[in-house]
Design an enzyme around this catalytic site. Structure first.
Site, short mmCIF file in Angstrom:
data_model
loop_
_atom_site.label_atom_id
_atom_site.label_comp_id
_atom_site.label_asym_id
_atom_site.label_seq_id
_atom_site.Cartn_x
_atom_site.Cartn_y
_atom_site.Cartn_z
CG HIS A 149 37.92 38.67 47.55
ND1 HIS A 149 38.37 37.36 47.50
CD2 HIS A 149 37.34 38.91 46.35
CE1 HIS A 149 38.07 36.85 46.32
NE2 HIS A 149 37.46 37.77 45.60
CG ASP A 160 38.75 35.15 43.51
OD1 ASP A 160 37.53 35.43 43.52
OD2 ASP A 160 39.66 35.98 43.36
CG HIS A 220 39.10 34.01 39.42
ND1 HIS A 220 39.50 35.10 38.67
CD2 HIS A 220 38.26 34.51 40.38
CE1 HIS A 220 38.96 36.21 39.17
NE2 HIS A 220 38.18 35.88 40.21
CG HIS A 264 33.85 36.70 42.89
ND1 HIS A 264 34.79 37.21 43.76
CD2 HIS A 264 32.63 37.11 43.35
CE1 HIS A 264 34.18 37.92 44.70
NE2 HIS A 264 32.85 37.87 44.48
ZN ZN Z 1 36.83 37.25 43.61
#
Ligand code: ZN
Length: 276
Positions: free
Chosen positions: A169, A173, A248, A250
């Site tokens: 990642h 998030d 969500h 990011h």
């Molecule tokens: Zn993300």
């Protein structure tokens, strides 16, 4: 309440005394010859026997005894009925008291639950107001803040997964329902606003300190390239566009506008005074 009676009231020796007295009275009647007229049919049938005085008296006493027994039995029955009625009344009263107690406890519990719910709602409203005030204050001061007010990190930086092309990642998030307000974490200028491939609709800001922040998977974009934004200024709405499994936000912190120049976003925000 209780109908009490001394046991044996109608029994010997009282009865003997009474029947004795009556017997004397009957004997007197017998000597005056009135007994024949007053006696029961059973007595009358015996009037023909020679020893009228003796047999008559014996039978009168026997009948007296039978009557006394009947009175006793009747009294016993009445006493029993009174006892039963009393027990029934006591049981009914007890039942009523228990029901009342139960109802009171139920009402008390309901009131308690209501008060608890009210307190929870008040606390929620208070926390929401505090959050809004804090956010407004940070905006007024031009200080950094969370990209989604009151949110939290649902997926950490560098966490691994097949979702990300690099295998890990590149940002964090933030939990956000679709359509949540997404704001600039600090003052800056829009350098990218549009489709970002796996990022879906995304925005990249150049911050006043020369760092960059990026906002991905937006459902809508509210700014355009070249525009200056203040800290806390709404720049778009959260969503699930691009390579995303659900709504969500990011968020990335970068040293350049490009993918791959990411740094730890949590450390970045904390370094700018944001509690995350
Ligand atoms: Zn993300």
């Amino acid at each position: 309440m209780a109908f009490t009676r001394a046991t044996g009231k109608h029994r010997a020796p009282g009865r003997l005394t009474r029947t004795g007295a009556k017997a004397v009275g009957i004997a007197t009647l017998a000597t005056t010859g009135v007994i024949g007229g007053l006696a029961s049919p059973a007595l009358a049938a015996d009037t023909g026997t020679p020893a009228v005085g003796d047999t008559g008296l014996t039978q009168v006493i026997a009948i007296e005894n039978v009557l006394a027994e009947r009175i006793d039995a009747q009294a016993d029955a009445q006493q029993h009925q009174a006892d039963v009625a009393e027990k029934k009344a006591e049981a009914a009263a007890k039942k009523k008291a228990e029901a009342k107690k139960k109802a009171e406890a139920k009402a008390k519990a309901a009131a308690k639950a209501k008060a608890k719910a009210k307190a929870a709602r008040a606390e929620e409203a208070r926390e929401s107001a505090v959050r809004a005030a804090r956010s407004a204050e940070r905006t007024r001061l031009g200080s950094f803040q969370l990209p989604v007010a009151g949110s939290y990190v649902s997926t950490g930086y560098k966490s691994s997964g097949s979702m990300w092309s690099s295998g890990s990642h590149s940002g964090i998030d933030f939990h956000a329902a679709s359509g949540s307000s997404v704001v600039a974490v600090g003052a800056g200028t829009v350098v990218e606003a549009g489709w970002g491939g796996a990022y879906g609709n995304n925005i990249v800001l150049r911050m006043t300190d020369g760092t960059y922040t990026q906002y991905g998977h937006l459902s809508s974009i509210g700014v355009s390239v070249g525009q200056s934004v203040g800290a806390g200024r709404q720049i778009g709405l959260s969503g699930s566009t691009g390579n995303s499994t659900g709504p969500h936000l990011h968020f990335e912190a970068r040293t350049t506008p490009s993918y791959g120049s990411d740094m730890d976003p949590v450390a970045y925000l904390r370094a700018h005074g944001v509690s995350v």
